[in-house]
Design an enzyme around this catalytic site. Structure first.
Site, PDB file in Angstrom:
ATOM      1  N   ASP A   1       3.030   5.567  -6.741  1.00  0.00           N
ATOM      2  CA  ASP A   1       4.285   5.502  -6.239  1.00  0.00           C
ATOM      3  C   ASP A   1       5.527   5.202  -7.083  1.00  0.00           C
ATOM      4  O   ASP A   1       6.706   5.185  -6.309  1.00  0.00           O
ATOM      5  CB  ASP A   1       4.419   4.108  -5.000  1.00  0.00           C
ATOM      6  CG  ASP A   1       3.271   4.788  -4.022  1.00  0.00           C
ATOM      7  OD1 ASP A   1       3.181   5.417  -3.621  1.00  0.00           O
ATOM      8  OD2 ASP A   1       2.488   3.494  -3.772  1.00  0.00           O
TER       9      ASP A   1
ATOM     10  N   HIS B   1      -2.016  -2.005 -10.334  1.00  0.00           N
ATOM     11  CA  HIS B   1      -2.964  -1.297  -9.357  1.00  0.00           C
ATOM     12  C   HIS B   1      -4.380  -2.076  -9.162  1.00  0.00           C
ATOM     13  O   HIS B   1      -4.561  -2.809 -10.467  1.00  0.00           O
ATOM     14  CB  HIS B   1      -3.283   0.046  -9.598  1.00  0.00           C
ATOM     15  CG  HIS B   1      -3.882   0.916  -8.583  1.00  0.00           C
ATOM     16  ND1 HIS B   1      -5.299   0.833  -8.158  1.00  0.00           N
ATOM     17  CD2 HIS B   1      -3.373   1.571  -7.723  1.00  0.00           C
ATOM     18  CE1 HIS B   1      -5.772   1.698  -7.391  1.00  0.00           C
ATOM     19  NE2 HIS B   1      -4.298   2.145  -6.948  1.00  0.00           N
TER      20      HIS B   1
ATOM     21  N   HIS C   1       0.761  -1.204   0.005  1.00  0.00           N
ATOM     22  CA  HIS C   1       0.232   0.097   0.131  1.00  0.00           C
ATOM     23  C   HIS C   1       0.895   1.327   0.027  1.00  0.00           C
ATOM     24  O   HIS C   1       1.692   1.276  -0.836  1.00  0.00           O
ATOM     25  CB  HIS C   1      -0.738  -0.225   1.136  1.00  0.00           C
ATOM     26  CG  HIS C   1      -2.179   0.984   1.308  1.00  0.00           C
ATOM     27  ND1 HIS C   1      -2.358   1.725   0.185  1.00  0.00           N
ATOM     28  CD2 HIS C   1      -2.956   1.018   2.251  1.00  0.00           C
ATOM     29  CE1 HIS C   1      -3.531   2.532   0.615  1.00  0.00           C
ATOM     30  NE2 HIS C   1      -3.766   2.059   1.809  1.00  0.00           N
TER      31      HIS C   1
HETATM   32  N1  CMC Z   1       4.984  -6.778 -10.727  1.00  0.00           N
HETATM   33  C1  CMC Z   1       5.011  -7.821 -11.323  1.00  0.00           C
HETATM   34  N2  CMC Z   1       3.909  -8.472 -11.337  1.00  0.00           N
HETATM   35  C2  CMC Z   1       2.765  -8.138 -11.084  1.00  0.00           C
HETATM   36  C3  CMC Z   1       2.739  -6.774 -10.407  1.00  0.00           C
HETATM   37  C4  CMC Z   1       3.887  -6.173 -10.402  1.00  0.00           C
HETATM   38  N3  CMC Z   1       3.927  -4.944  -9.777  1.00  0.00           N
HETATM   39  N4  CMC Z   1       1.617  -6.685 -10.005  1.00  0.00           N
HETATM   40  C5  CMC Z   1       0.685  -7.673 -10.354  1.00  0.00           C
HETATM   41  N5  CMC Z   1       1.674  -8.571 -11.016  1.00  0.00           N
HETATM   42  C6  CMC Z   1       1.091  -9.815 -11.638  1.00  0.00           C
HETATM   43  C7  CMC Z   1       0.822 -10.875 -10.589  1.00  0.00           C
HETATM   44  O1  CMC Z   1       1.708 -11.799 -10.257  1.00  0.00           O
HETATM   45  C8  CMC Z   1      -0.394 -11.555 -11.273  1.00  0.00           C
HETATM   46  O2  CMC Z   1      -0.138 -12.339 -12.276  1.00  0.00           O
HETATM   47  P1  CMC Z   1      -0.480 -13.764 -12.602  1.00  0.00           P
HETATM   48  O3  CMC Z   1      -1.812 -13.482 -13.249  1.00  0.00           O
HETATM   49  O4  CMC Z   1       0.308 -14.485 -13.524  1.00  0.00           O
HETATM   50  O5  CMC Z   1      -0.601 -14.510 -11.343  1.00  0.00           O
HETATM   51  C9  CMC Z   1      -1.172 -10.578 -12.278  1.00  0.00           C
HETATM   52  O6  CMC Z   1      -0.146  -9.486 -12.191  1.00  0.00           O
HETATM   53  C10 CMC Z   1      -2.271  -9.962 -11.132  1.00  0.00           C
HETATM   54  O7  CMC Z   1      -1.697  -9.327  -9.804  1.00  0.00           O
HETATM   55  P2  CMC Z   1      -2.473  -9.476  -8.422  1.00  0.00           P
HETATM   56  O8  CMC Z   1      -1.564  -9.586  -7.471  1.00  0.00           O
HETATM   57  O9  CMC Z   1      -3.810 -10.229  -8.514  1.00  0.00           O
HETATM   58  O10 CMC Z   1      -3.137  -7.745  -8.531  1.00  0.00           O
HETATM   59  P3  CMC Z   1      -3.803  -7.140  -7.460  1.00  0.00           P
HETATM   60  O11 CMC Z   1      -5.100  -6.215  -7.871  1.00  0.00           O
HETATM   61  O12 CMC Z   1      -3.845  -8.092  -6.297  1.00  0.00           O
HETATM   62  O13 CMC Z   1      -2.741  -6.298  -6.975  1.00  0.00           O
HETATM   63  C11 CMC Z   1      -1.141  -4.474  -6.287  1.00  0.00           C
HETATM   64  C12 CMC Z   1      -2.484  -4.990  -6.955  1.00  0.00           C
HETATM   65  C13 CMC Z   1      -0.826  -3.161  -6.416  1.00  0.00           C
HETATM   66  C14 CMC Z   1      -1.035  -5.215  -5.054  1.00  0.00           C
HETATM   67  C15 CMC Z   1       0.034  -4.953  -7.301  1.00  0.00           C
HETATM   68  O14 CMC Z   1      -0.069  -4.700  -8.577  1.00  0.00           O
HETATM   69  C16 CMC Z   1       1.341  -5.015  -6.665  1.00  0.00           C
HETATM   70  O15 CMC Z   1       1.869  -5.794  -5.773  1.00  0.00           O
HETATM   71  N6  CMC Z   1       2.107  -4.030  -7.193  1.00  0.00           N
HETATM   72  C17 CMC Z   1       3.305  -3.444  -6.483  1.00  0.00           C
HETATM   73  C18 CMC Z   1       3.300  -2.995  -5.230  1.00  0.00           C
HETATM   74  C19 CMC Z   1       2.964  -1.566  -5.427  1.00  0.00           C
HETATM   75  O16 CMC Z   1       3.346  -0.532  -6.346  1.00  0.00           O
HETATM   76  N7  CMC Z   1       1.991  -1.115  -4.816  1.00  0.00           N
HETATM   77  C20 CMC Z   1       1.352   0.459  -4.638  1.00  0.00           C
HETATM   78  C21 CMC Z   1      -0.209   0.668  -5.183  1.00  0.00           C
HETATM   79  S1  CMC Z   1      -0.526   2.223  -5.786  1.00  0.00           S
HETATM   80  C22 CMC Z   1      -0.638   3.043  -4.077  1.00  0.00           C
HETATM   81  C23 CMC Z   1      -1.804   2.547  -3.135  1.00  0.00           C
HETATM   82  O17 CMC Z   1      -2.926   2.879  -3.624  1.00  0.00           O
HETATM   83  O18 CMC Z   1      -1.371   2.249  -2.137  1.00  0.00           O
END
Ligand code: CMC
Length: 422
Positions: free
Chosen positions: A357, A301, A261
Site C-alpha cells: 500500500d 506486515h 487492511h
Molecule cells: N509504524 C510504526 N510502528 C509500527 C508499524 C508502523 N506502520 N507497524 C508495526 N509497528 C510496530 C508496533 O508498534 C510494534 O512495536 P512494539 O513492539 O514496540 O510494540 C511492532 O512494530 C510490531 O507491530 P504489531 O502491531 O505487533 O505488528 P502486526 O503484525 O500486528 O501488524 C500491521 C501488522 C500491518 C497491522 C502493522 O504493521 C500496521 O499497522 N501497519 C500500518 C498499516 C498498513 O500499512 N497496513 C497495510 C498492510 S498490507 C496490506 C494488506 O495486506 O492488507
C-alpha cells in the site's frame, strides 16, 4: 531429528507425540490430551485454520507465488484475467481456455437496471464508495435465486463468473454516483482493465492509454490474492456457514474496508498530504517512534518481515504511470520517508518495510482516482482471491462451520440483584 512434537500435560503427566508436517502439527493433539484444554491465540498469530493450495507466502524471504508461479513473473507476463483463471483452476489456461474465459467474463459485466436505478440511487449523495460497494455486493446476490445453490458446481461457477465480471461495473457505478455523473455501461469490446477505466472516466470521447491500461492490470494481478489475510478469513468464516457467495464476499469486502487492511493505501496518501513537505519528514518519523502519533502507514506486515515483493513491483509501476501522467507531487515525500525509515533502527529492528500500500495510493492518485476509491480498487481484483478460497473451502472435507472457543474472563456465577438493592 524426528519430525514430531511431544506435549506433556504436567497436571496429569499425560504425554502425546504427533507428527509435524510442513511446519504444522494438528491441534487435535491437544484435544486428545484434554478435550477441555484450549490454545489461546488472539488474531490467529500461530494458528493455521485451513490447508490451502492457492497462494504461497514466505514472509522472511519476501516470496509470493500464486499456484507456484512467482508474482514477479505473473506481473510481467500475465493478465489479471489469466491470473484469475489460474487462481480458480490451479493451472494456467491454454489459448482456447483463456479465450473462452475472457469471453465469458466480458459477457457478464452488465448488472440489472434496478441495481443502479433503485438501489444505488438510494444512497446519500456523499456516501463512501466502499460502503456503497460492500452493500451492492450483498444486494447483487438477491438478483440470483440460484446463488444459494452452493453445492451445485455449475451454479457455483456461474456466481463466481458473475461476481468477477460485475465488480468493476459496481465499482465504477459507485464512483459515478458519488460525483453525480451518468453511469457508463460496460463495453464488451474492451479488455477487463480497459472496460473499467472506460466506465470510470468516459465523458464524451475517452481514449484509453495502453500504458495506463497495463498498469491497472498489473495492480489487479498484485492484489488478486494474499492467502489467509483478514478479508479472506472473513470470506472463509462466513462461507463456512454455507451462506451464498455474494453475502460472504460482502463480508470479506467489509474486512478489507478497515484502515489496517485494504484501507491503508487511502491512509498513506492522507498521511503524505498531512506531512506536506520533505522537510517535515524527520519530525513525523520522530512522532511515529514516540508512539504518540499515528503509525507509518504503508509500512509493516504481519507476514513479510524482509520485504514485500508486491511493493517492489508497485514502485516500478509507479514510475511507468508517472511517465504518462507526470509525477505525483507526494512521491518525493514518500521516497524521503522510505529512505529515512529504512535507515532508522526503530523500523529496522522491528522489520518494518514498505508494503503493497505504500506506493499503490500514489499510482491511483496519478491515475485520477479519488482517495475514497482506493480500497474499492483493491476489492475488484481481490474478489477472485476470496472466491478461490471459498471454492477450496467448500471442497475441503476437513472444514466445518467456523467456531473458535474463548477464554472466559468474566464473573463467576452470581445471583440476580433486585433493583432496590443496587
Ligand atoms: N509504524 C510504526 N510502528 C509500527 C508499524 C508502523 N506502520 N507497524 C508495526 N509497528 C510496530 C508496533 O508498534 C510494534 O512495536 P512494539 O513492539 O514496540 O510494540 C511492532 O512494530 C510490531 O507491530 P504489531 O502491531 O505487533 O505488528 P502486526 O503484525 O500486528 O501488524 C500491521 C501488522 C500491518 C497491522 C502493522 O504493521 C500496521 O499497522 N501497519 C500500518 C498499516 C498498513 O500499512 N497496513 C497495510 C498492510 S498490507 C496490506 C494488506 O495486506 O492488507
Amino acid at each position: 531429528m524426528p519430525d514430531t512434537i511431544t506435549i506433556t500435560d504436567d497436571r496429569t503427566g499425560k504425554t502425546i507425540t504427533v507428527p509435524i508436517e510442513g511446519g504444522v502439527f494438528p491441534a487435535a493433539a491437544v484435544r486428545e490430551l484434554d478435550p477441555s484444554l484450549f490454545i489461546y491465540d488472539p488474531a490467529y498469530m500461530q494458528t493455521a485454520a485451513c490447508k490451502s493450495a492457492i497462494t504461497y507466502l514466505d514472509g522472511d524471504a519476501g516470496i509470493l507465488r500464486y499456484r507456484g508461479y512467482p508474482i514477479e513473473q505473473l506481473a510481467e507476463k500475465s493478465t489479471y484475467l489469466e491470473v484469475a483463471y489460474l487462481l480458480l483452476n490451479g493451472e494456467l489456461p491454454n489459448p482456447a481456455q483463456l479465450a473462452k474465459w475472457n469471453d465469458d467474463v466480458i459477457h457478464h459485466t452488465f448488472i440489472h437496471e434496478n441495481m443502479r436505478k433503485r438501489f444505488v440511487d438510494g444512497f446519500h449523495y456523499d456516501a463512501h464508495p466502499m460502503g456503497m460497494l460492500v452493500s451492492s455486493m450483498a444486494a447483487l446476490g438477491t438478483f440470483y435465486n440460484d446463488a444459494k445453490e452452493i453445492h451445485d458446481k455449475d451454479s457455483r461457477d456461474k456466481q463466481i463468473l458473475r461476481l468477477i465480471a460485475k465488480m468493476p461495473t459496481l465499482a465504477a457505478m459507485c464512483y459515478r454516483f458519488s460525483v453525480g455523473l451518468p453511469f457508463v455501461y460496460p463495453n464488451n469490446s474492451l479488455s477487463f482493465p480497459g472496460n473499467f477505466l472506460n466506465m470510470m472516466w468516459r465523458i464524451g470521447d475517452y481514449e484509453i492509454d495502453p500504458r495506463l491500461e497495463r498498469a491497472m492490470d498489473v495492480l489487479f494481478i498484485l492484489h488478486a490474492d494474499h492467502e489467509q489475510n483478514c478479508g479472506t478469513t472473513a470470506m472463509r468464516v462466513v462461507g463456512s456457514s454455507q451462506a451464498d457467495p455474494y453475502s460472504s464476499a460482502a463480508a470479506a469486502a467489509s474486512a478489507l474496508y478497515g484502515p489496517l487492511h485494504g484501507g491503508a493505501n487511502e491512509a498513506v496518501v492522507r498521511m503524505l498530504a498531512d506531512i506536506g513537505h520533505i522537510d517535515n519528514v524527520p519530525a513525523f518519523i520522530d512522532e511515529v517512534k514516540s508512539g504518540k502519533g499515528s503509525r507509518l502507514m504503508g509500512f509493516g506486515h504481519r507476514v513479510y518481515k524482509n520485504f514485500d515483493p508486491r511493493a517492489t513491483i508497485i514502485k516500478k509501476t509507479a514510475y511507468d504511470v508517472f511517465e504518462v501522467t507526470g509525477k505525483n507531487p507526494l512521491l518525493d515525500i514518500a521516497l524521503k520517508l522510505e529512505e529515512t525509515a529504512l535507515n532508522d533502527p526503530y523500523f529496522v529492528d522491528r522489520k518494518l518495510y514498505p508494503n503493497v500500500d505504500f506506493y499503490s495510493g500514489l499510482i491511483y492518485q496519478a491515475l485520477g482516482f479519488p482517495v475514497a476509491m482506493f480500497t474499492v480498487l483493491f476489492a475488484i481484483p481481490r474478489t477472485v482471491g476470496w472466491l478461490s478460497h471459498w471454492q477450496e473451502l467448500l471442497g475441503d472435507k476437513e472444514q466445518k462451520i467456523s467456531r473458535p472457543r474463548q477464554w472466559y474472563t468474566g464473573e463467576a456465577a452470581r445471583d440476580y440483584v433486585p433493583m432496590p438493592q443496587r
